[in-house]
Each structure stands twice: as structure tokens, then as C-alpha cells.
Design an enzyme around this catalytic site. Structure first.
Site, PDB file in Angstrom:
ATOM      1  N   ASN A   1      45.261  55.061  -3.130  1.00  0.00           N
ATOM      2  CA  ASN A   1      46.876  53.904  -3.097  1.00  0.00           C
ATOM      3  C   ASN A   1      47.892  55.831  -2.418  1.00  0.00           C
ATOM      4  O   ASN A   1      47.635  56.286  -3.640  1.00  0.00           O
ATOM      5  CB  ASN A   1      46.696  53.523  -4.587  1.00  0.00           C
ATOM      6  N   GLY A   2      48.472  54.689  -1.264  1.00  0.00           N
ATOM      7  CA  GLY A   2      49.184  56.240  -1.488  1.00  0.00           C
ATOM      8  C   GLY A   2      49.429  56.375  -0.098  1.00  0.00           C
ATOM      9  O   GLY A   2      48.925  55.694   0.609  1.00  0.00           O
TER      10      GLY A   2
ATOM     11  N   TRP B   1      47.386  46.910   0.790  1.00  0.00           N
ATOM     12  CA  TRP B   1      49.039  46.623   1.376  1.00  0.00           C
ATOM     13  C   TRP B   1      49.144  47.741   2.126  1.00  0.00           C
ATOM     14  O   TRP B   1      49.660  48.484   1.947  1.00  0.00           O
ATOM     15  CB  TRP B   1      50.046  46.644   0.310  1.00  0.00           C
TER      16      TRP B   1
ATOM     17  N   CYS C   1      49.058  49.070  -3.226  1.00  0.00           N
ATOM     18  CA  CYS C   1      47.209  49.056  -3.290  1.00  0.00           C
ATOM     19  C   CYS C   1      47.315  49.188  -4.923  1.00  0.00           C
ATOM     20  O   CYS C   1      47.782  49.547  -5.561  1.00  0.00           O
ATOM     21  CB  CYS C   1      47.060  50.460  -2.846  1.00  0.00           C
TER      22      CYS C   1
ATOM     23  N   LYS D   1      66.582  36.505  -5.213  1.00  0.00           N
ATOM     24  CA  LYS D   1      65.125  35.399  -5.810  1.00  0.00           C
ATOM     25  C   LYS D   1      64.966  34.593  -5.067  1.00  0.00           C
ATOM     26  O   LYS D   1      63.557  34.570  -4.883  1.00  0.00           O
ATOM     27  CB  LYS D   1      65.447  34.939  -7.087  1.00  0.00           C
TER      28      LYS D   1
ATOM     29  N   GLU E   1      63.396  35.813  -2.199  1.00  0.00           N
ATOM     30  CA  GLU E   1      62.129  36.079  -2.128  1.00  0.00           C
ATOM     31  C   GLU E   1      60.507  35.477  -2.408  1.00  0.00           C
ATOM     32  O   GLU E   1      59.862  35.990  -1.601  1.00  0.00           O
ATOM     33  CB  GLU E   1      61.814  37.046  -2.758  1.00  0.00           C
TER      34      GLU E   1
ATOM     35  N   HIS F   1      86.501  35.959   2.471  1.00  0.00           N
ATOM     36  CA  HIS F   1      87.013  37.394   4.305  1.00  0.00           C
ATOM     37  C   HIS F   1      85.833  37.311   5.362  1.00  0.00           C
ATOM     38  O   HIS F   1      85.118  37.900   5.484  1.00  0.00           O
ATOM     39  CB  HIS F   1      86.826  38.542   3.238  1.00  0.00           C
TER      40      HIS F   1
ATOM     41  N   LYS G   1      54.072  44.454  -5.369  1.00  0.00           N
ATOM     42  CA  LYS G   1      55.044  44.412  -6.652  1.00  0.00           C
ATOM     43  C   LYS G   1      55.501  45.511  -7.397  1.00  0.00           C
ATOM     44  O   LYS G   1      56.741  46.184  -7.936  1.00  0.00           O
ATOM     45  CB  LYS G   1      53.767  44.031  -8.000  1.00  0.00           C
TER      46      LYS G   1
ATOM     47  N   ARG H   1      49.861  42.050  -7.451  1.00  0.00           N
ATOM     48  CA  ARG H   1      50.287  43.659  -7.310  1.00  0.00           C
ATOM     49  C   ARG H   1      51.244  43.264  -5.221  1.00  0.00           C
ATOM     50  O   ARG H   1      51.388  44.187  -4.625  1.00  0.00           O
ATOM     51  CB  ARG H   1      49.751  44.733  -6.992  1.00  0.00           C
TER      52      ARG H   1
ATOM     53  N   GLU I   1      71.346  38.711  -8.160  1.00  0.00           N
ATOM     54  CA  GLU I   1      70.174  38.604  -8.048  1.00  0.00           C
ATOM     55  C   GLU I   1      69.699  37.129  -7.891  1.00  0.00           C
ATOM     56  O   GLU I   1      68.316  36.829  -8.025  1.00  0.00           O
ATOM     57  CB  GLU I   1      70.193  38.720  -9.534  1.00  0.00           C
TER      58      GLU I   1
HETATM   59  C1  F6R Z   1      62.843  41.861  -7.116  1.00  0.00           C
HETATM   60  C2  F6R Z   1      61.739  43.301  -7.205  1.00  0.00           C
HETATM   61  C3  F6R Z   1      61.806  44.164  -6.525  1.00  0.00           C
HETATM   62  C4  F6R Z   1      61.800  45.236  -7.431  1.00  0.00           C
HETATM   63  C5  F6R Z   1      61.883  46.530  -6.483  1.00  0.00           C
HETATM   64  C6  F6R Z   1      62.673  48.062  -7.433  1.00  0.00           C
HETATM   65  O1  F6R Z   1      61.896  40.779  -7.828  1.00  0.00           O
HETATM   66  O2  F6R Z   1      60.979  42.626  -7.975  1.00  0.00           O
HETATM   67  O3  F6R Z   1      63.569  44.374  -5.750  1.00  0.00           O
HETATM   68  O4  F6R Z   1      63.145  44.507  -7.867  1.00  0.00           O
HETATM   69  O5  F6R Z   1      61.459  46.650  -5.946  1.00  0.00           O
HETATM   70  O6  F6R Z   1      61.207  46.983  -8.669  1.00  0.00           O
HETATM   71  P1  F6R Z   1      61.235  48.719  -9.433  1.00  0.00           P
HETATM   72  O7  F6R Z   1      61.908  47.922 -10.748  1.00  0.00           O
HETATM   73  O8  F6R Z   1      59.560  48.635 -10.123  1.00  0.00           O
HETATM   74  O9  F6R Z   1      61.737  49.750  -9.882  1.00  0.00           O
END
Ligand code: F6R
Length: 592
Positions: A98-99, A72, A2, A469, A472, A488, A587, A27, A465
Site C-alpha cells: 500500500n502506498g 485501488w 489499498c 455529499k 460523491e 454574482h 476512504k 476503503r 458539505e
Molecule cells: C468526503 C470524504 C473525503 C474526506 C477527505 C479527507 O465524504 O470522505 O472528502 O473527508 O478525503 O479524509 P480524512 O478526513 O480521512 O483526512
């Protein structure tokens, strides 16, 4: 997650708040709304759609006390009724939140059964407005504070009352920032909604509230006592949150990496000893993070154990906090987080603190909850990361882990050598970005159904990673594995249609990775090889080669991360995905 923004001043705050909400889109959200004061009534306008839709609904409105929210969904599906702001039953109070209010069900039951309150939504947030109404006896601030004594959980809240020219906000576990200007105050979950209006900001501390009135504001604790607040200058400008000619924020942020890597080490690299972490020869280092930050932490393990010989444990915060971790007061615990707001990471660090450990943070967002909780560590200085998929923060985290490693390392020759190599890195990144042709490779694989990423040793986390990526932002199934683990299990998935992205660096596992490439080739897999030198064997094994500049083993995950980011980006683009705001993702994950 949010997003919150609000305006209290002399202008029409509605376009300002709508613009602020637009800035918070990064976000992730599924509905949005605003509430504003209009001659002792509160008007609410909400939509399940995008901010653009909201704009069309409010074009003729005017108010100088306005609150706005992007939701969200957590409690209650994303629909009109559950969108914020929420009103109290008598429509005198509007809130945005938010929360998570953990005890909302009990509170709701009590208000319904004992006092006949009616609730409209399925959200946990509506209880906030109802409780303020329940406590209200003419003093808005008093009722707000009484509400705070009842709710449990994490919150950033902003509230307005129809009969008071006041705006009240409070923070516990979810960030709130005030933007301060002459004659006007802005509120945001981060400074991006008001950055073009003022760079003077007050980051509310845990359990602080602000009472905003015409030409004044007071910062208080939850008991109503005035507390100290410091005005800080926001360290970035409006350009950091604009696309600047790039089609997506993600692409812009990938291209910023020569600069962000430099920003991370600038000012520290020649004064490693000044890094502000009090360490007492820790017996172990425990790195805690989630998602991409967790993969950066895995790089840290390879790095620190091999070159500084300190045992490193890497923990996913969501697992760590719910088992009973074996911690010692001699442990150094480091949280890694781009946003500094990830709920699981924050709680994991609080738990470690409670158990008497020394804690530090590697964080991008200054003034964030994790940065405040740790109170020592390394800031990334990568600027706002708007694309939901983390890119520049990942490479900066690896730079920061290298700085930490140099801080811990006892060998002066090693330090000098690494510092020299680190200084050359931004130019190498720039050179690669100027000449890369990954779009062409992505065109060939845009319809592939499954992608396998392989790496070993310090570049194994880059394979993880790469797969993250791609998943996502393109929604394609993808996995990252240590190349040596392939036989394996994952090898069963390889056939002549499978793109296999192999990270091959001239290091101690080079020959091992080459033999893994033979295994893939024997199953007719299509190898896309990311390597720092080319020879005939690599040419024979690979369908495509992406050559990256040579750097030391320590920095190789940084240079190798860039092609995997671009590969994911182009595959998503060729599939017309919503790259900066992929479905279901947020985000900053401020809830569990
Ligand atoms: C992947 C991504 C998420 C964040 C994760 C941790 O692209 O953005 O996997 O890395 O939610 O977020 P932070 O780094 O903000 O604690």
C-alpha cells in the site's frame, strides 16, 4: 485506498484473510488477491472483481501463511495483472503493498538492463518483490532489509518467501497494525480485518518492521535493531464494523450521531483545561485538512475568530504543501482528519513541524499516522467510519473544534453556557433523527439534474458539505455557495426545475438569507429550507421545510449537517447508487 491483511498461525488462514478483505472493502478497491504458502511453493489467486468472486476461486485451498490485498489503482490500470500480490521473477517471493514507490522506474530500468529481470505488471509495487529476489542469498530478512534501503516513497508492505516459514512487514508512511493472539498473528492496514479474533494490537511506528515466525514476532527498525512495541487494546468491537440492520453503513453512521457527538465530548467537557494541546497563546491558528474535514475546519474559523478572537487560516493540505507557506513558530497548526492517513494532510503537518511550528491533530483513528506525527490533540472517538462518504466524523470534528475553542476562550461564562448547550445536543440530534421525513422530499427531486446548496456565515461550510455529499454518492452535479454570492454568478443556473437547499438559522445573518431566498423564489427555484423555526414568510418562500431543533450558533452546523447528509443518502438510494463505495472514491487517500 489499498487494503492489506495477512494471517500467520496454525489455522487455515485463507477464509480468515478473505473475511478480512471483505472488511477492508469500505476503503474502496478495484481488484483483489491473496498469496499463500503451500509446501515450499507460493500460490497466487487474484481477480479484477469483488471479494465474493475471489472466495469462489479459493474454496478448496488451505494454508496457515496467507497474505491478502485490495487494490485501488494508481500506477497501471485496474486489471488482473496489476492486482496484488506480486511475485518476484523466480516466483520465490510474494508481496502486497500500500502506498507509492516513487523511484520504481529507475530501479526497474536498472534491474532490467543490468540483470535481465523481467516484469509482468505496470505497477510500482512489483519492484519490491524483484528487489528482494535480487538481494536474496539465503536470508529472507536480510534481503528484505536491503530492499528497504533502495525504495523511496510511502509504503506498508507484507512479504512471504517460499522457503521460509516467515512473514515480514514494514511501514513508512502507510499504516500497518499487528493483531496479536496466542499462536497467531494478524496484519491489517487497520484493525478491522482481525477485530473478531483479537483486540490486542501493535501499531507499527514509522520505519519499523516486524518479523513473524512460528510462536514469535520481533519488531525492529530498518537497520535490524530490536525496538520497543506496545500492545494496545482496540477501543471498539465487531459491532462497530457491522451494519446492524441498516441497509448501508452510511445510514447507520448518520443514525449513530447522537452517540458519536456525546463520545467526542464525554470526559472532556467538564475538564476542558485537560485537553492535551500545549499552546502558548498562538498568534494564529492554521487548520489544515482535505475534503469534508476541510469543511469542518472552515466552521472552526467562523467559530474561533468570532468567539475567541484569534485569527484562523484554513488550508487545503494539497495546496498548502506545494506553495511556500508563510509560517511562524508562534503559529499553532492543527490537522483535521478522520482517517489520520490522508497523504497530503500528513505531509503538510510534517512540513509545518520542520519549520518549527507547534502541531496538533483532530483525528478519529487512534494510532494513525497523523495522530502519531502530531502527538497531541483531540481524538473524535466516533468509532470506525466505514461508509466512504464521511458523516459522523464531520459532526464530531465540529464538536472537537468547539472543545478546542472553549479551551482557548478566556470567558468563563461563555464556557459554562456552551458546555450546558453541548450536553443537550445529543438528545436534539436523536429527536430529529426519530422524526425526519426527508425520503419523501428526496422522492420529488430524485431526477433533478443540478442541486444548489446555500448557507451563510458558520453554515456556509454546511452548504459546501451538502453539495459534496450529494456529488460523491449520487453522482449528481451540485454546488455549495455562500447565499450572498449567488447573484454574482450561480443565480444564472436557477430555473423552475432547480432544487435549492437553503440553510436558514435564526442568527445574525437570518434576514440576509431570507432575502436570498426571495431572489431564488423570483427565479422560480424550488426551495428546500432547513430552518430552526417556521413562520409564514418561510412557508411562502419554500417548497419544502425541514425543521431542525434549535441550538446555539456554535452548534448549528452540526444539527444542520444531518438533514443534508440524509438528503444526499436518499437521492443516491433512489438512484440505486453504490452508497457505501461510490465509484472512483477511496476512504483513506494515502496517495497524493
Ligand atoms: C468526503 C470524504 C473525503 C474526506 C477527505 C479527507 O465524504 O470522505 O472528502 O473527508 O478525503 O479524509 P480524512 O478526513 O480521512 O483526512
Amino acid at each position: 485506498m489499498c487494503g492489506i491483511t495477512a494471517y500467520f498461525g496454525e489455522k487455515n488462514g485463507i477464509p480468515i484473510v478473505l473475511e478480512g478483505l471483505k472488511r477492508l472493502e469500505y476503503r474502496g478497491y478495484d481488484s483483489a488477491g491473496i498469496a499463500f504458502l503451500n509446501n515450499n511453493t507460493i500460490e497466487i489467486i487474484k481477480t479484477k472483481g469483488k471479494i465474493q468472486e475471489l472466495k469462489s476461486l479459493v474454496s478448496d485451498k488451505n494454508s496457515n501463511i496467507v497474505i491478502g490485498h485490495t487494490r485501488w489503482a494508481t500506477h497501471g490500470e485496474p486489471n488482473y495483472i496489476n492486482a496484488h500480490p506480486h511475485l518476484s521473477m523466480d516466483k520465490s517471493i510474494a508481496i502486497i503493498h500500500n502506498g507509492i514507490i516513487e523511484n520504481h522506474s529507475e530501479l526497474k530500468r536498472e534491474l532490467k538492463e543490468k540483470y535481465n529481470f523481467k516484469f509482468e505488471s505496470d505497477t510500482d509495487s512489483e519492484i519490491i518483490a524483484q528487489l528482494i529476489q535480487y538481494f536474496y542469498q539465503g536470508d529472507f530478512e536480510d534481503a528484505f532489509r536491503k530492499m528497504l534501503t533502495k525504495i523511496e516513497g510511502a509504503f506498508g508492505i507484507v512479504a512471504i518467501h517460499k522457503d521460509h516459514k516467515q512473514m515480514i512487514c514494514a511501514r513508512k508512511g502507510s499504516p500497518l497494525v499487528l493483531g496479536v493472539n496466542s499462536n497467531e498473528i494478524f496484519i491489517g492496514s487497520d484493525p478491522s480485518p482481525f477485530i473478531e479474533h483479537t483486540k490486542d494490537a501493535i501499531y507499527l511506528n514509522e520505519k519499523q518492521m516486524a518479523i513473524i515466525e512460528k510462536n514469535s514476532y520481533k519488531i525492529k527498525d530498518f537497520n535490524g535493531f530490536n525496538t520497543q512495541s506496545e500492545i494496545e487494546t482496540i477501543p471498539f468491537g465487531i459491532e462497530s464494523i457491522q451494519k446492524q440492520g441498516f441497509e448501508h453503513f452510511m445510514l447507520k453512521e448518520i443514525y449513530e450521531q447522537a452517540e458519536t457527538i456525546q463520545n467526542c465530548f464525554r470526559g472532556k467537557v467538564n475538564h476542558i483545561e485537560n485537553i492535551s494541546i500545549k499552546i502558548n497563546n498562538p498568534n494564529r491558528i492554521i487548520l489544515i485538512a482535505c475534503g469534508t474535514s476541510y469543511y469542518a475546519a472552515l466552521v472552526g474559523k467562523y467559530l474561533i475568530e468570532k468567539t475567541s478572537h484569534i485569527p484562523v487560516i484554513v488550508e487545503q493540505a494539497s495546496e498548502f504543501r506545494y506553495r511556500q507557506p508563510m509560517l511562524f513558530t508562534s503559529d499553532l497548526i492543527i490537522a483535521l482528519s478522520q482517517s489520520g492517513e490522508t497523504a497530503d494532510t500528513l505531509e503538510a503537518i510534517k512540513l509545518s513541524k520542520k519549520l518549527g511550528c507547534n502541531i496538533a491533530g483532530i483525528v478519529n483513528v487512534t494510532g494513525s499516522s497523523i495522530a502519531k506525527e502530531c502527538n497531541q490533540g483531540i481524538y473524535l472517538h466516533a468509532g470506525p467510519e466505514i461508509g466512504v462518504a464521511s458523516t459522523k466524523a464531520f459532526t464530531s470534528q465540529i464538536v472537537a473544534l468547539n472543545l478546542l475553542n472553549l479551551f482557548l476562550n478566556k470567558n468563563p461564562y461563555y464556557k459554562l453556557e456552551m458546555i450546558e448547550e453541548l450536553k443537550k445536543l445529543p438528545d436534539k440530534v436523536k429527536e430529529f433523527l426519530e422524526h425526519q421525513e426527508i425520503l419523501k422530499i428526496a422522492e420529488e427531486f430524485k431526477d433533478s439534474k443540478y442541486f444548489l446548496f446555500l448557507g451563510r456565515d458558520i453554515n456556509y461550510p454546511v452548504a459546501l458539505e451538502g453539495a459534496l455529499k450529494l456529488k460523491e454518492i449520487s453522482y449528481n452535479p451540485a454546488e455549495g455557495h455562500p447565499a450572498g454570492e449567488m447573484k454574482h454568478g450561480p443565480i444564472a443556473l436557477i430555473d423552475s426545475t432547480t432544487p435549492v437547499i437553503v440553510i436558514l438559522t435564526k442568527d445574525n445573518v437570518y434576514e440576509k438569507v431570507i432575502s436570498n431566498m426571495h431572489e431564488v423564489k423570483a427565479r422560480k427555484g424550488k426551495i428546500i429550507c432547513i430552518c430552526d423555526e417556521i413562520n409564514n414568510e418561510i412557508k411562502e418562500l419554500s417548497t419544502h421545510i425541514i425543521q431542525v431543533p434549535k441550538t446555539s450558533w456554535e452548534f448549528s452546523p452540526i444539527i444542520n449537517a444531518i438533514p443534508i447528509q440524509l438528503f444526499a443518502y436518499y437521492i443516491a438510494k433512489l438512484n440505486n447508487r453504490e452508497i457505501d463505495q461510490p465509484r472512483n472514491l477511496a476512504k483513506a487517500v494515502t496517495v497524493e
